[in-house]
Design a protein around this motif. Structure first.
Motif, PDB file in Angstrom:
ATOM      1  N   TYR A  39       2.991  -1.268   4.326  1.00  0.00           N
ATOM      2  CA  TYR A  39       2.732   0.152   4.104  1.00  0.00           C
ATOM      3  C   TYR A  39       4.033   0.851   3.695  1.00  0.00           C
ATOM      4  O   TYR A  39       5.037   0.731   4.388  1.00  0.00           O
ATOM      5  CB  TYR A  39       2.169   0.813   5.369  1.00  0.00           C
ATOM      6  CG  TYR A  39       0.835   0.252   5.796  1.00  0.00           C
ATOM      7  CD1 TYR A  39      -0.344   0.739   5.242  1.00  0.00           C
ATOM      8  CD2 TYR A  39       0.765  -0.766   6.740  1.00  0.00           C
ATOM      9  CE1 TYR A  39      -1.565   0.231   5.626  1.00  0.00           C
ATOM     10  CE2 TYR A  39      -0.460  -1.283   7.129  1.00  0.00           C
ATOM     11  CZ  TYR A  39      -1.624  -0.782   6.576  1.00  0.00           C
ATOM     12  OH  TYR A  39      -2.829  -1.288   6.960  1.00  0.00           O
ATOM     13  N   GLU A  82       1.695   7.257  -6.415  1.00  0.00           N
ATOM     14  CA  GLU A  82       1.309   7.778  -5.108  1.00  0.00           C
ATOM     15  C   GLU A  82      -0.193   7.582  -4.893  1.00  0.00           C
ATOM     16  O   GLU A  82      -0.982   7.592  -5.822  1.00  0.00           O
ATOM     17  CB  GLU A  82       1.653   9.266  -4.997  1.00  0.00           C
ATOM     18  CG  GLU A  82       0.909  10.145  -5.977  1.00  0.00           C
ATOM     19  CD  GLU A  82       1.056  11.611  -5.635  1.00  0.00           C
ATOM     20  OE1 GLU A  82       0.934  11.965  -4.449  1.00  0.00           O
ATOM     21  OE2 GLU A  82       1.303  12.402  -6.561  1.00  0.00           O
ATOM     22  N   ARG A  83      -0.586   7.392  -3.629  1.00  0.00           N
ATOM     23  CA  ARG A  83      -1.993   7.183  -3.253  1.00  0.00           C
ATOM     24  C   ARG A  83      -2.579   5.959  -3.941  1.00  0.00           C
ATOM     25  O   ARG A  83      -3.745   5.937  -4.308  1.00  0.00           O
ATOM     26  CB  ARG A  83      -2.836   8.419  -3.582  1.00  0.00           C
ATOM     27  CG  ARG A  83      -2.238   9.751  -3.143  1.00  0.00           C
ATOM     28  CD  ARG A  83      -2.090   9.848  -1.663  1.00  0.00           C
ATOM     29  NE  ARG A  83      -1.628  11.175  -1.247  1.00  0.00           N
ATOM     30  CZ  ARG A  83      -1.305  11.500  -0.014  1.00  0.00           C
ATOM     31  NH1 ARG A  83      -1.400  10.597   0.949  1.00  0.00           N
ATOM     32  NH2 ARG A  83      -0.896  12.716   0.287  1.00  0.00           N
ATOM     33  N   SER A  84      -1.737   4.912  -4.150  1.00  0.00           N
ATOM     34  CA  SER A  84      -2.217   3.719  -4.826  1.00  0.00           C
ATOM     35  C   SER A  84      -1.687   2.480  -4.100  1.00  0.00           C
ATOM     36  O   SER A  84      -0.963   2.587  -3.105  1.00  0.00           O
ATOM     37  CB  SER A  84      -1.753   3.723  -6.290  1.00  0.00           C
ATOM     38  OG  SER A  84      -2.221   2.573  -6.963  1.00  0.00           O
ATOM     39  N   GLN A  85      -2.052   1.284  -4.595  1.00  0.00           N
ATOM     40  CA  GLN A  85      -1.564   0.041  -4.015  1.00  0.00           C
ATOM     41  C   GLN A  85      -1.519  -1.034  -5.086  1.00  0.00           C
ATOM     42  O   GLN A  85      -2.094  -0.883  -6.164  1.00  0.00           O
ATOM     43  CB  GLN A  85      -2.471  -0.414  -2.855  1.00  0.00           C
ATOM     44  CG  GLN A  85      -3.872  -0.815  -3.281  1.00  0.00           C
ATOM     45  CD  GLN A  85      -4.723  -1.275  -2.116  1.00  0.00           C
ATOM     46  OE1 GLN A  85      -4.478  -0.913  -0.966  1.00  0.00           O
ATOM     47  NE2 GLN A  85      -5.723  -2.098  -2.378  1.00  0.00           N
ATOM     48  N   GLU A 127       0.839  -1.210   0.000  1.00  0.00           N
ATOM     49  CA  GLU A 127       0.000   0.000   0.000  1.00  0.00           C
ATOM     50  C   GLU A 127       0.868   1.250   0.000  1.00  0.00           C
ATOM     51  O   GLU A 127       1.711   1.450   0.881  1.00  0.00           O
ATOM     52  CB  GLU A 127      -0.918  -0.004   1.229  1.00  0.00           C
ATOM     53  CG  GLU A 127      -1.855   1.179   1.281  1.00  0.00           C
ATOM     54  CD  GLU A 127      -2.691   1.195   2.543  1.00  0.00           C
ATOM     55  OE1 GLU A 127      -2.401   2.033   3.419  1.00  0.00           O
ATOM     56  OE2 GLU A 127      -3.598   0.351   2.660  1.00  0.00           O
ATOM     57  N   ASN A 128       0.656   2.105  -0.995  1.00  0.00           N
ATOM     58  CA  ASN A 128       1.367   3.380  -1.104  1.00  0.00           C
ATOM     59  C   ASN A 128       0.413   4.565  -0.928  1.00  0.00           C
ATOM     60  O   ASN A 128       0.713   5.689  -1.319  1.00  0.00           O
ATOM     61  CB  ASN A 128       2.058   3.472  -2.475  1.00  0.00           C
ATOM     62  CG  ASN A 128       3.135   4.530  -2.508  1.00  0.00           C
ATOM     63  OD1 ASN A 128       3.867   4.714  -1.530  1.00  0.00           O
ATOM     64  ND2 ASN A 128       3.251   5.235  -3.622  1.00  0.00           N
ATOM     65  N   ILE A 129      -0.741   4.296  -0.304  1.00  0.00           N
ATOM     66  CA  ILE A 129      -1.790   5.317  -0.174  1.00  0.00           C
ATOM     67  C   ILE A 129      -1.354   6.446   0.742  1.00  0.00           C
ATOM     68  O   ILE A 129      -1.714   7.607   0.543  1.00  0.00           O
ATOM     69  CB  ILE A 129      -3.086   4.656   0.333  1.00  0.00           C
ATOM     70  CG1 ILE A 129      -3.610   3.656  -0.716  1.00  0.00           C
ATOM     71  CG2 ILE A 129      -4.146   5.703   0.646  1.00  0.00           C
ATOM     72  CD1 ILE A 129      -4.836   2.906  -0.289  1.00  0.00           C
ATOM     73  N   ARG A 130      -0.540   6.136   1.767  1.00  0.00           N
ATOM     74  CA  ARG A 130      -0.120   7.166   2.703  1.00  0.00           C
ATOM     75  C   ARG A 130       1.067   7.984   2.199  1.00  0.00           C
ATOM     76  O   ARG A 130       1.478   8.938   2.844  1.00  0.00           O
ATOM     77  CB  ARG A 130       0.254   6.517   4.043  1.00  0.00           C
ATOM     78  CG  ARG A 130      -0.857   5.677   4.650  1.00  0.00           C
ATOM     79  CD  ARG A 130      -0.424   5.087   5.979  1.00  0.00           C
ATOM     80  NE  ARG A 130      -1.430   4.196   6.529  1.00  0.00           N
ATOM     81  CZ  ARG A 130      -1.331   3.577   7.701  1.00  0.00           C
ATOM     82  NH1 ARG A 130      -0.265   3.772   8.441  1.00  0.00           N
ATOM     83  NH2 ARG A 130      -2.281   2.784   8.125  1.00  0.00           N
TER      84      ARG A 130
END
Length: 302
Positions: A291, A247-250, A219-222
């Motif tokens: 994460y 960015e902001r994706s997973q 998860e790259n959401i943060r």
């Protein structure tokens, strides 16, 4: 007069991509998670409010109209002050006609008055420009550090499964590299361009498990940066999956065997190298989440 363009450090004719890039850069610099300054939260509110307005075409148009109106009012105020000064000077000169001494004194007083008005206008303009140039950068950034840039040879080592410690990378950077301006890469170390969306990168072997009953969600959401990442097992340095996450994706990495997994990744916006926490896939836990963010993040196993 201060505008949302000033708060994002951009010109009024900036396009949507320039606005988005400025917002991402300032968010990484002043987000309370990365900046311990007591003013960081207040500054982020200013940045967020400016981006909310400028990223919306309708609200941005309203803001532009407000700026134009304020500039018109300021220009009219300046003009009225100059006209008033001229009128006062003319009145004083007319009232004192006939007496040469008094006339000369009146002229002198009128000139002094006119110069005083012009000086006041100049001072007002200087103060106005000063306030426009004051911005959120007045808060010192205590958390932005200079990171050693990874050389192509080091990325090649990662792609071939060679383990390299962060301390070793910093020692090599400090002895062999000269300070350079970081340029975001457009392609992976193997020369293949990064995909437009989150996914695997062409040219790398994507190893599937023998049993393939488990999966890891990366998860790259943060995070506020796109990343180049590699999945590997702790007991074997071989790279199993090489992928790109916006960015902001997973991304979901499935068909994995039981074992202990981790991800090492590069922040493409600034070149920072990071390692994730370890996650364990077993019979009792066939799915885990990693994460990605700046700094160490907690690991959750389902």
């Amino acid at each position: 007069m201060r505008t949302h363009y000033d708060n994002l450090h951009i010109s009024r004719d900036s396009d949507a991509e320039t606005i988005r890039s400025a917002y991402r850069r300032l968010s990484k610099q002043y987000h309370p998670d990365y900046n311990p300054s007591p003013d960081a939260h207040r500054i982020m509110q200013i940045i967020n409010r400016a981006y909310d307005v400028l990223s919306d075409p309708q609200r941005r148009a309203e803001h532009d109209r407000w700026i134009a109106e304020q500039e018109r009012i300021e220009a009219e105020t300046e003009y009225q002050l100059v006209i008033k000064a001229r009128e006062n000077t003319s009145a004083m000169m007319s009232d004192l006609k006939g007496n040469s001494v008094l006339k000369r004194r009146a002229i002198l007083m009128g000139m002094v008055s006119f110069c005083a008005v012009l000086t006041a206008l100049l001072c007002w303009q200087v103060v106005n420009v000063f306030h426009q140039r004051q911005d959120v950068t007045s808060v010192p950034n205590t958390t932005v550090a200079n990171h050693a840039q990874m050389q192509p040879e080091m990325m090649g080592a990662l792609a071939n499964g060679t383990s390299m410690s962060i301390g070793h990378q910093q020692m090599i950077a400090s002895t062999t590299m000269t300070p350079t301006v970081y340029v975001r890469p457009t392609a992976a170390p193997n020369g293949m361009p990064f995909p437009q969306n989150t996914g695997y990168i062409d040219g790398y072997e994507q190893v599937r498990g023998i049993n393939g009953t488990s999966r890891v969600i990366v998860e790259n959401i943060r995070n506020t940066s796109d990343v180049f990442a590699e999945l590997y097992t702790i007991d074997n340095p071989q790279i199993l999956r090489t992928f790109f996450i916006k960015e902001r994706s997973q991304i979901v990495l499935d068909n994995l065997d039981f074992g202990t997994y981790a991800v090492r990744y590069r922040q493409l916006d600034d070149g920072e190298e990071l390692h994730s926490e370890n996650v364990i896939l077993s019979g009792a836990a066939r799915e885990a989440t990693i994460y990605l963010q700046k700094g160490r993040a907690p690991t959750v196993v389902y």
